[in-house]
Write a protein that holds these residues in place. Structure first.
Motif, mmCIF file in Angstrom:
data_model
loop_
_atom_site.group_PDB
_atom_site.id
_atom_site.type_symbol
_atom_site.label_atom_id
_atom_site.label_comp_id
_atom_site.label_asym_id
_atom_site.label_seq_id
_atom_site.Cartn_x
_atom_site.Cartn_y
_atom_site.Cartn_z
ATOM 1 N N ILE A 101 3.426 63.342 -67.563
ATOM 2 C CA ILE A 101 4.872 63.556 -67.450
ATOM 3 C C ILE A 101 5.586 62.546 -68.345
ATOM 4 O O ILE A 101 5.216 61.366 -68.375
ATOM 5 N N ASN A 102 6.582 63.004 -69.088
ATOM 6 C CA ASN A 102 7.433 62.125 -69.878
ATOM 7 C C ASN A 102 8.833 62.060 -69.266
ATOM 8 O O ASN A 102 9.369 63.081 -68.818
ATOM 9 N N TYR A 103 9.408 60.891 -69.270
ATOM 10 C CA TYR A 103 10.764 60.669 -68.765
ATOM 11 C C TYR A 103 11.659 60.089 -69.848
ATOM 12 O O TYR A 103 11.198 59.417 -70.777
ATOM 13 N N CYS A 104 12.962 60.319 -69.687
ATOM 14 C CA CYS A 104 13.979 59.583 -70.428
ATOM 15 C C CYS A 104 14.932 58.975 -69.411
ATOM 16 O O CYS A 104 15.277 59.621 -68.416
ATOM 17 N N VAL A 105 15.321 57.732 -69.605
ATOM 18 C CA VAL A 105 16.223 57.038 -68.692
ATOM 19 C C VAL A 105 17.662 57.221 -69.164
ATOM 20 O O VAL A 105 17.991 56.931 -70.324
ATOM 21 N N ARG A 106 18.511 57.735 -68.303
ATOM 22 C CA ARG A 106 19.957 57.799 -68.561
ATOM 23 C C ARG A 106 20.581 56.569 -67.900
ATOM 24 O O ARG A 106 20.749 56.531 -66.678
ATOM 25 N N TRP B 48 15.324 68.853 -63.311
ATOM 26 C CA TRP B 48 15.819 68.028 -64.412
ATOM 27 C C TRP B 48 15.482 66.553 -64.236
ATOM 28 O O TRP B 48 15.607 65.762 -65.165
ATOM 29 N N GLY B 49 15.140 66.133 -63.013
ATOM 30 C CA GLY B 49 14.815 64.729 -62.773
ATOM 31 C C GLY B 49 15.431 64.221 -61.491
ATOM 32 O O GLY B 49 15.679 64.988 -60.552
ATOM 33 N N GLN B 50 15.751 62.920 -61.464
ATOM 34 C CA GLN B 50 16.290 62.279 -60.274
ATOM 35 C C GLN B 50 17.459 61.377 -60.647
ATOM 36 O O GLN B 50 17.445 60.735 -61.707
ATOM 37 N N ASP C 120 10.325 65.411 -70.035
ATOM 38 C CA ASP C 120 10.324 66.473 -69.038
ATOM 39 C C ASP C 120 11.436 66.300 -68.019
ATOM 40 O O ASP C 120 12.054 67.280 -67.596
ATOM 41 N N MET C 121 11.669 65.078 -67.631
ATOM 42 C CA MET C 121 12.708 64.784 -66.641
ATOM 43 C C MET C 121 13.469 63.534 -67.038
ATOM 44 O O MET C 121 12.990 62.720 -67.824
ATOM 45 N N SER C 122 14.660 63.407 -66.469
ATOM 46 C CA SER C 122 15.467 62.211 -66.658
ATOM 47 C C SER C 122 15.485 61.376 -65.384
ATOM 48 O O SER C 122 15.536 61.931 -64.276
ATOM 49 N N LEU C 123 15.427 60.069 -65.564
ATOM 50 C CA LEU C 123 15.716 59.139 -64.482
ATOM 51 C C LEU C 123 17.141 58.665 -64.713
ATOM 52 O O LEU C 123 17.404 57.864 -65.602
ATOM 53 N N TRP C 124 18.058 59.221 -63.965
ATOM 54 C CA TRP C 124 19.481 58.990 -64.159
ATOM 55 C C TRP C 124 19.932 57.896 -63.204
ATOM 56 O O TRP C 124 20.006 58.094 -61.997
#
Length: 427
Positions: free
Chosen positions: A226-231, A351-353, A334-338
């Motif tokens: 799993i890949n994440y991007c941090v908002r 979309w993430g968490q 794949d998802m964002s850590l917002w």
């Protein structure tokens, strides 16, 4: 897009008569490693024997009156049996045969396995479930451990508890119930509420089977990662050290859900690596590093918050192709850590968490970041329980505010999703 918020009966003395039946290994297993261990216990009734649990004798039934037994009458509460070896053993599965005389000793309300880490006892990770049944072995697979001690911890119900035999193996047990090769073996007390939950899902969400962007879909699309991007929806600065701790916490919490699945019912991944590939901020100066370990998105505002680049996001490219992502598919998320400053509670979906940035940073060393774990549950499709409660259940992670860690009921709800959807990926 799915957005979801956050007996008082004396024990009888066993009479040792007849010819003992040698305990056979579980189907497909090799040697039973428990035979070479020394057994001790929290308490043993004076007329019983803790040596019974690994003497290699197959019980005829849970109320075996021929062979010796281990029981704790009249003691109740938490009781345990400990297997100790002279050197570390590689363990991957175990099964137990409960003592139940229909009187002062009954099957436990629940049980679990623990191993010695070198300094403390810890629950085995990835347990496939802890069935509680009389007159048969109750098996569990778990993530491989190397340890010199394995402890069977029993929680009594209305009576005392006991065991007739414990077996332990270096490989996974091929099926937890020879009569049920699917591997679906929830504890009897969870069968009804699990059925209620799934029926509720089917009648509430019209897209249940057609929706193709659950965390399940993402893991399989990436062949097990799993890949994440941090908002970073905050005005605070982020050091390289804080960046790395944020990723480490995310990895640790996601692993808790994967540990629930590891070794269960054909689930193919023992580990699902989590990588943060990008950060989104309003001002690049907030990020106090100059290395290129992650992609940085600056002042790309969506929902009044920094957004990672849409061309690289699976939510926006559910075909799994990323033709316009500058770094190519390897840079997709794949998802964002917002993480939002001042945000209370949480939200989660495919979309993430989304949770509060202050809460997350303050919980970096916590064992369970429970709001994040709850929202991750939504990413796998698990529901909220604001307006109803499954039969016999009260306190579990997805029932927000009632638990702070993944419970047995949460684990079996997740496994039920896999049971119903796994044919999507050829399992």
């Amino acid at each position: 897009m799915r957005l979801r918020s956050l007996a008082v009966v004396a024990g009888a003395l066993a009479v040792l008569v007849g010819t003992p039946v040698v305990a056979h290994a579980a189907p497909g297993q090799g040697d039973n490693l428990a035979r070479s261990a020394t057994a001790t216990a929290s308490y043993t009734s004076p007329w019983e024997s803790v040596a019974a649990v690994n003497d290699g004798i197959d019980p005829g039934s849970s109320n075996d009156t021929v062979n010796r037994r281990w029981g704790t009458w009249p003691n109740t509460g938490e009781q345990w049996v400990l297997l100790t070896w002279g050197s570390a053993q590689t363990l991957r599965s175990a099964d137990v045969y409960f003592f139940d005389d229909n009187g002062g000793v009954r099957v436990p309300a629940s049980w679990r396995l623990q191993y010695w880490t070198g300094s403390a006892y810890a629950d085995v990770a990835g347990a496939s479930g802890y069935p509680v049944a009389a007159n048969r072995y109750n098996a569990v697979n778990f993530n491989q451990v190397s340890t010199g001690r394995l402890r069977v911890v029993l929680q009594s119900g209305a009576a005392s508890v006991g065991l007739l035999e414990v077996r332990a193996y270096a490989s996974a047990i091929g099926t937890t119930d020879p009569g049920n090769p699917s591997g679906w073996n929830p504890p009897a007390n969870l069968v009804q509420p699990l059925s209620e939950v799934w029926t509720h899902e089917e009648t509430t969400y019209n897209d249940l089977y057609g929706f193709r962007n659950y965390a399940w879909d993402q893991i399989f699309a990436n062949h097990g990662s799993i890949n994440y991007c941090v908002r970073w929806d905050s005005g605070a600065s982020v050091s390289a050290a804080l960046r790395d701790r944020i990723q480490a916490t995310l990895q640790r919490q996601f692993k808790k859900w994967i540990d629930v699945m590891a070794g269960h019912n054909g689930w193919p991944y023992q580990q699902v690596p989590v990588k943060v590939v990008g950060w989104a901020v309003r001002d690049r100066a907030q990020l106090q590093w100059t290395d290129s370990s992650v992609d940085v998105y600056v002042n790309n505002i969506r929902e009044n918050a920094p957004q990672c680049g849409e061309p690289c996001g699976r939510f926006f490219n559910q075909s799994g192709n990323y033709p316009n992502c500058p770094g190519g598919a390897s840079h997709h998320y794949d998802m964002s850590l917002w993480l939002t400053s001042g945000f209370g509670g949480g939200a989660g979906g495919d979309w993430g968490q989304r949770i509060g940035s202050e809460y997350y940073v303050g919980a970096l060393d916590a064992d369970n970041v429970h709001i994040l774990l709850h929202e991750m549950g939504h990413s796998f499709g698990l529901d909220d329980f604001y307006d109803w409660t499954p039969t016999g259940q009260c306190c579990f992670l997805m029932n927000a505010g009632s638990a702070t860690q993944i419970t047995d009921f949460d684990a079996w709800m997740l496994r039920d999703w896999w049971r119903h959807l796994k044919n999507r990926w050829g399992y």
